[in-house]
Write a protein that holds these residues in place. Structure first.
Motif, mmCIF file in Angstrom:
data_model
loop_
_atom_site.group_PDB
_atom_site.id
_atom_site.type_symbol
_atom_site.label_atom_id
_atom_site.label_comp_id
_atom_site.label_asym_id
_atom_site.label_seq_id
_atom_site.Cartn_x
_atom_site.Cartn_y
_atom_site.Cartn_z
ATOM 1 N N PHE A 68 1.066 -0.879 -0.076
ATOM 2 C CA PHE A 68 0.346 -0.247 0.015
ATOM 3 C C PHE A 68 1.136 1.247 -0.240
ATOM 4 N N PRO A 69 0.751 2.327 -1.204
ATOM 5 C CA PRO A 69 1.692 3.208 -1.046
ATOM 6 C C PRO A 69 1.732 4.019 0.109
ATOM 7 N N THR A 70 2.435 4.189 0.685
ATOM 8 C CA THR A 70 3.035 5.176 1.648
ATOM 9 C C THR A 70 2.258 6.577 1.696
ATOM 10 N N THR A 71 2.322 6.994 0.500
ATOM 11 C CA THR A 71 1.234 8.429 0.286
ATOM 12 C C THR A 71 0.079 8.419 0.606
ATOM 13 N N GLU A 72 -0.799 7.649 0.395
ATOM 14 C CA GLU A 72 -2.157 7.684 0.403
ATOM 15 C C GLU A 72 -2.474 7.112 2.251
ATOM 16 N N ALA A 73 -1.403 6.710 2.908
ATOM 17 C CA ALA A 73 -1.828 5.897 4.091
ATOM 18 C C ALA A 73 -2.914 6.725 5.039
ATOM 19 N N ASP A 74 -2.965 8.083 5.063
ATOM 20 C CA ASP A 74 -3.346 8.959 5.554
ATOM 21 C C ASP A 74 -4.856 9.152 5.137
ATOM 22 N N GLY A 75 -5.145 9.186 4.106
ATOM 23 C CA GLY A 75 -6.451 9.051 3.071
ATOM 24 C C GLY A 75 -7.208 7.251 4.287
ATOM 25 N N LEU A 76 -6.588 6.352 3.583
ATOM 26 C CA LEU A 76 -6.960 5.257 3.425
ATOM 27 C C LEU A 76 -7.564 5.293 4.947
ATOM 28 N N PHE A 77 -6.657 5.806 5.747
ATOM 29 C CA PHE A 77 -6.547 5.113 7.331
ATOM 30 C C PHE A 77 -7.757 6.427 8.396
ATOM 31 N N ALA A 78 -7.705 7.361 7.591
ATOM 32 C CA ALA A 78 -9.048 8.769 8.046
ATOM 33 C C ALA A 78 -10.402 7.823 7.094
ATOM 34 N N GLU A 79 -10.302 7.011 5.603
ATOM 35 C CA GLU A 79 -12.187 6.432 5.243
ATOM 36 C C GLU A 79 -11.908 5.374 6.548
ATOM 37 N N LEU A 80 -11.185 4.174 7.106
ATOM 38 C CA LEU A 80 -11.475 2.974 7.845
ATOM 39 C C LEU A 80 -12.010 3.812 8.739
ATOM 40 N N GLN A 81 -11.764 4.247 9.840
ATOM 41 C CA GLN A 81 -11.611 4.960 11.587
ATOM 42 C C GLN A 81 -12.769 5.378 10.825
ATOM 43 N N GLY A 82 -13.974 6.285 9.327
ATOM 44 C CA GLY A 82 -14.973 6.709 9.452
ATOM 45 C C GLY A 82 -15.795 5.594 9.842
ATOM 46 N N GLU A 83 -15.453 4.079 9.074
ATOM 47 C CA GLU A 83 -16.353 3.642 9.509
ATOM 48 C C GLU A 83 -16.474 2.844 10.546
ATOM 49 N N GLY A 84 -15.037 2.903 11.853
ATOM 50 C CA GLY A 84 -15.969 2.459 13.267
ATOM 51 C C GLY A 84 -14.612 1.824 13.477
#
Ligand SMILES: CC(C)(COP(=O)(O)OP(=O)(O)OC[C@H]1O[C@@H](n2cnc3c(N)ncnc32)[C@H](O)[C@@H]1OP(=O)(O)O)[C@@H](O)C(=O)NCCC(=O)NCCS
Length: 269
Positions: A68-84
């Motif tokens: 998973f590209p390091t540069t896209e990690a913050d966006g991915l994690f924010a989306e997943l955390q938004g799902e609980g």
């Protein structure tokens, strides 16, 4: 599934490992997924990575995407955390032919401490020794794979243990093929599960086990690349990897967990 299957850890961990083994039965023909005994992983993340990781976390308890590209990690994690869901990361390291060269050079010059013998865990290894190797991993905060994976039954691979004169495991390390043969990563092996008992650290034991695993996988299982996850700040693990030319990349292991699978409340925003 056999009641005799060897799973390790607390009941939540055991349940997770059982679900992962079952999920792999369903997904093993799909080259997008990989497995070696830890949670089934997504190995070619695309635009649907968040959707797939969330689904894997809800079904399995935990999901992971390698590469998973390091540069896209913050966006991915924010989306997943938004799902609980909760998230975590390991930096992804990778070695190729240079790792083989470094491993073979090390094995040629560096002897194992004289009180130790190396055993490869296989189908005939006693359940007791497999359990003690798993305990060693846990005592070092490393997740052991199930017994069938350690024994090389789940996927082709090797799990090595260094035993002292009393037959006690003092260090372990493993490598397993984990991808589908049609995957572009088919020749990439998981490499790691390195753990050395605290009183035996600094003697070069993990380095030797890691080098043996690389050499073994290259010669016996067609591995041509070795991937592992290292937590940022784990200086000893990082130094060890770099000595064997298993080097940092621009990818992470992106983890996603469903807290309900671990007896916890879902995360609320
Ligand atoms: C990481 C670990 C397996 C290393 O085991 P070990 O048997 O002590 O490692 P080695 O003695 O083979 O050391 C290998 C190299 O790592 C480096 N190293 C080891 N400990 C180090 C430390 N505390 N700080 C910095 N570098 C270190 C050295 O460069 C060493 O090479 P050298 O002996 O040529 O100097 C061990 O510290 C451990 O079990 N840690 C907890 C579990 C863990 O983090 N596992 C890795 C998961 S990715």
């Amino acid at each position: 599934m056999s009641e005799n299957a060897e799973y390790f850890g607390d009941p939540h961990r055991v349940a997770l490992a059982r679900r992962s083994a079952d999920l792999w039965e369903l997904l093993k023909d799909n080259p997008r997924f990989s497995y070696y005994g830890r949670p089934v992983g997504l190995c070619d993340p695309r635009d649907d990575a968040a959707t797939i990781l969330a689904a894997m976390a809800r079904v399995q308890g935990a999901g992971v995407s390698q590469f998973f590209p390091t540069t896209e990690a913050d966006g991915l994690f924010a989306e997943l955390q938004g799902e609980g869901l909760t998230t975590d990361r390991h930096e992804q390291f990778l070695g190729g032919q240079e790792a083989l060269r470094a491993s073979q050079a090390l094995l040629a010059r560096r002897p194992l401490p004289s009180d130790l013998e190396i055993v490869a865990i296989d189908a005939n290894t006693s359940r007791d020794l497999v359990a003690r190797v798993a305990e060693l991993c846990q005592s070092c905060d490393v997740s052991p794979v199930p017994g069938a994976a350690m024994r090389g039954v789940t996927r082709p691979g090797v799990c090595l243990a260094a035993l002292d004169r009393k037959g006690e495991p003092v260090a372990t390390g493993a490598s397993f093929m984990s991808h589908h043969p049609a995957s572009p990563r088919a020749a990439h092996a998981f490499w790691g599960m390195l753990a050395t008992r605290s009183d035996r650290r600094g003697e070069g034991i993990a380095l030797l086990l890691g080098a043996m695993a690389i050499d073994h996988m290259w010669r016996n299982h067609g591995a041509r690349a070795f991937i592992t996850g290292v937590r940022a700040g784990n200086a000893s693990s990082r130094a060890l990897c770099e000595k064997l030319a298993v080097l940092p990349t621009q990818w992470i292991y992106a983890w996603c967990m469903d807290p309900r699978s671990f007896g916890e409340q879902p995360v609320t925003k």
